[in-house]
Design an enzyme around this catalytic site. Structure first.
Site, PDB file in Angstrom:
ATOM      1  N   HIS A  53      13.525   7.791 -33.349  1.00  0.00           N
ATOM      2  CA  HIS A  53      12.463   6.912 -34.264  1.00  0.00           C
ATOM      3  C   HIS A  53      11.549   7.826 -34.935  1.00  0.00           C
ATOM      4  O   HIS A  53      11.635   7.660 -36.367  1.00  0.00           O
ATOM      5  CB  HIS A  53      11.691   5.747 -33.374  1.00  0.00           C
ATOM      6  CG  HIS A  53      10.633   5.069 -34.319  1.00  0.00           C
ATOM      7  ND1 HIS A  53      10.977   3.729 -34.801  1.00  0.00           N
ATOM      8  CD2 HIS A  53       9.592   5.398 -35.028  1.00  0.00           C
ATOM      9  CE1 HIS A  53       9.873   3.246 -35.632  1.00  0.00           C
ATOM     10  NE2 HIS A  53       9.177   4.564 -35.596  1.00  0.00           N
ATOM     11  N   GLU A  54      11.004   8.634 -34.310  1.00  0.00           N
ATOM     12  CA  GLU A  54       9.904   9.391 -35.074  1.00  0.00           C
ATOM     13  C   GLU A  54      10.657  10.492 -35.743  1.00  0.00           C
ATOM     14  O   GLU A  54      10.409  11.129 -36.898  1.00  0.00           O
ATOM     15  CB  GLU A  54       9.132  10.205 -34.053  1.00  0.00           C
ATOM     16  CG  GLU A  54       8.138   9.307 -33.289  1.00  0.00           C
ATOM     17  CD  GLU A  54       7.293   8.510 -34.195  1.00  0.00           C
ATOM     18  OE1 GLU A  54       6.975   8.753 -35.206  1.00  0.00           O
ATOM     19  OE2 GLU A  54       6.809   7.419 -33.516  1.00  0.00           O
ATOM     20  N   HIS A  57      11.835   9.149 -39.156  1.00  0.00           N
ATOM     21  CA  HIS A  57      10.716   9.423 -40.296  1.00  0.00           C
ATOM     22  C   HIS A  57      10.613  10.898 -40.816  1.00  0.00           C
ATOM     23  O   HIS A  57      10.547  10.912 -42.113  1.00  0.00           O
ATOM     24  CB  HIS A  57       9.522   8.948 -39.444  1.00  0.00           C
ATOM     25  CG  HIS A  57       9.433   7.601 -39.368  1.00  0.00           C
ATOM     26  ND1 HIS A  57       9.717   6.590 -40.057  1.00  0.00           N
ATOM     27  CD2 HIS A  57       8.874   7.124 -38.111  1.00  0.00           C
ATOM     28  CE1 HIS A  57       9.235   5.445 -39.558  1.00  0.00           C
ATOM     29  NE2 HIS A  57       8.833   5.558 -38.514  1.00  0.00           N
TER      30      HIS A  57
END
Length: 213
Positions: A53-54, A57
């Site tokens: 998820h990170e 980004h």
């Protein structure tokens, strides 16, 4: 060029451990002994879900030519652990910070939605593997463990997607909603439906319904 600082790697590792423990506590009904036992299993779902998820980004930010770095939020780590004892996980142990002279609303929206989309894709992958191995899991202890990993992976990633898409505070949802309301509605609806079914009928029943058992 994709680069990670030593501080960023440290922050990711600490956040990964704390958020994994938080979900382990949640899924074992606040039983610490059981939580430690299933922690390695939870780490697979959280490891894939939280870390990717990170990175979603970060890679999206780099795609637009910006420098991006993950930084933990110490208070968020404490809140994640404490909230797990109350039946939910406030999954905001840190965030990827994007640095640029001017980040447009569209770019910010795409960067923000990349994380939840990663979680939705991962949840579907875990569900697909669970469907594939379920019939054989009745006859194999290792496949039963694999099915448990996939079940937690589906549940955790679905939850992470819908949580981060809530349009409040500095969560991804607020930035996605400002950029494109329709895209926000579609993604949070998908994540919300997945989370609802995982929390109500359970992953095994979802799998059984898919394969017609």
């Amino acid at each position: 060029m994709i680069r990670f600082t030593k501080t960023e790697v440290r922050d990711l590792l600490i956040s990964f451990i704390v958020i994994s423990l938080s979900f382990a506590i949640l899924f074992t009904g606040r039983n610490l002994a059981s939580a430690i036992y299933i922690l390695p299993i939870a780490m697979v779902g959280v490891g894939a879900g939280f870390i990717l998820h990170e990175l979603g980004h970060k890679f999206a930010s780099i795609h637009f030519g910006y420098w991006a770095e993950y930084k933990l939020w110490p208070a968020g780590l404490v809140i994640a652990l404490v909230s797990s004892f109350f039946g939910f996980v406030f999954a905001a142990p840190g965030a990827v910070y994007t640095y640029g002279n001017f980040v447009s609303e569209r770019e910010n929206g795409i960067i923000s939605i990349s994380g939840p989309i990663v979680n939705i894709i991962l949840a579907l992958i875990f569900l697909g593997v669970a469907v594939f191995i379920y019939p054989a899991a009745f006859y194999s202890g290792s496949l039963q463990i694999a099915f448990l990993v996939c079940s937690l992976g589906f549940s955790i990633n679905s939850y992470l997607a819908v949580f981060n898409l809530i349009p409040v505070w500095n969560l991804d949802g607020s930035k996605v909603l400002r950029w494109n309301g329709l895209i926000w509605v579609i993604t949070i609806a998908i994540a919300g439906i997945m989370t609802y079914f995982s929390m109500t009928i359970g992953v095994e029943n979802i799998v059984r319904a898919i394969i017609g058992l």
